[in-house]
Write an enzyme that holds these catalytic residues in place. Structure first.
Site, PDB file in Angstrom:
ATOM      1  N   TYR A 191      -0.967  -0.705  10.762  1.00 39.93           N
ATOM      2  CA  TYR A 191      -1.207  -1.127   9.378  1.00 39.93           C
ATOM      3  C   TYR A 191      -0.072  -0.678   8.454  1.00 39.93           C
ATOM      4  O   TYR A 191       0.450  -1.464   7.664  1.00 39.93           O
ATOM      5  CB  TYR A 191      -2.531  -0.548   8.903  1.00 39.93           C
ATOM      6  CG  TYR A 191      -2.910  -0.934   7.493  1.00 39.93           C
ATOM      7  CD1 TYR A 191      -3.347  -2.217   7.199  1.00 39.93           C
ATOM      8  CD2 TYR A 191      -2.850  -0.004   6.456  1.00 39.93           C
ATOM      9  CE1 TYR A 191      -3.702  -2.575   5.905  1.00 39.93           C
ATOM     10  CE2 TYR A 191      -3.204  -0.347   5.160  1.00 39.93           C
ATOM     11  CZ  TYR A 191      -3.639  -1.635   4.896  1.00 39.93           C
ATOM     12  OH  TYR A 191      -3.980  -1.975   3.613  1.00 39.93           O
ATOM     13  N   SER A 238       0.840  -1.199   0.000  1.00 38.37           N
ATOM     14  CA  SER A 238       0.000   0.000   0.000  1.00 38.37           C
ATOM     15  C   SER A 238       0.874   1.247   0.000  1.00 38.37           C
ATOM     16  O   SER A 238       1.996   1.242   0.527  1.00 38.37           O
ATOM     17  CB  SER A 238      -0.906   0.006   1.229  1.00 38.37           C
ATOM     18  OG  SER A 238      -1.553   1.262   1.383  1.00 38.37           O
TER      19      SER A 238
END
Length: 232
Positions: free
Chosen positions: A83, A47
């Site tokens: 994350y 990501s």
């Protein structure tokens, strides 16, 4: 995985195990058992949130106890930190795996890449506890997703490109981080080979597996087998 702070049955912070240790243990198992062809492609879906990690990760705290067990109430920033750190490790794992594979003749043509698929218009945004806890962040993400979000089949294009493109197999392109068929830069600290080696050894230790790319697995002082559960 941006939901709630939690640990797995193995005792690891959830983002760390699901995004990093699980894929790491699976990849090492495939290597150890000869499941990769000489021209295999390995693609990690990471990501763009990796750019949130300005400072280097601490190899002594990859389970992020200092973050996951922090005092105070629920903090959306804490979960984003968990994350983003796990996604940053995926990119480092990609680069380090490519570097290590290149040392072996039987793996010299294997290509390892990581990528950001894009801001995907999926149901993940309807199931995120972070957004439920922060109305401001929920509104921001809704606007961002409306303007920049892409459909799932479009998000699949970059990983698919990396599995078949000859450009992605060029020596100077291996081990990169990609978005929309273009290789992107990564934070400077991810290029530190000493840090990457330390992180690799920590992953081996936490997963409790032998390193198939190391000449002397005894250096790790670990038992055979894996403590990381399947079915992640």
């Amino acid at each position: 995985m941006m939901t709630t702070k939690a640990t797995t049955v193995d005792g690891f912070e959830t983002c760390y195990q699901v995004n990093m240790l699980g894929p790491f243990a699976l990849t090492m198992s495939f290597l150890r058992n000869g499941f990769f062809s000489p021209t295999a492609r390995i693609v990690q879906v990471s990501s763009a949130i990796i750019y949130r990690n300005i400072n280097p990760l601490d190899p002594k705290d990859l389970n992020f106890k200092s973050m996951a067990e922090g005092t105070g109430g629920f903090l959306a920033g804490t979960l984003l930190g968990l994350y983003s750190s796990s996604k940053a490790q995926q990119v480092i794992f990609t680069r380090e795996l490519q570097r290590r594979l290149s040392k072996f003749d039987q793996f010299k043509d294997v290509v390892v890449q990581s990528c950001h698929p894009g801001l995907v218009q999926s149901s993940i945004w309807d199931r995120s506890a972070i957004l439920e806890k922060s109305k401001t962040l929920k509104l921001f993400m809704a606007i961002l997703n409306h303007i920049y979000g892409i459909q799932c089949h479009v998000a699949a294009l970059t990983p698919l490109f990396l599995t078949v493109s000859q450009k992605a197999a060029e020596p100077c392109m291996k081990g990169g981080f990609w978005e929309r068929a273009h290789q992107k830069w990564v934070p400077y600290w991810m290029l530190d080979e000493a840090l990457c080696d330390t992180l690799w050894r920590k992953w081996i230790e936490d997963a409790e597996i032998h390193d198939p790319l190391h000449d002397s697995v005894e250096d790790y002082h670990i038992d055979s087998g894996s403590r990381v559960s399947n079915g992640l």
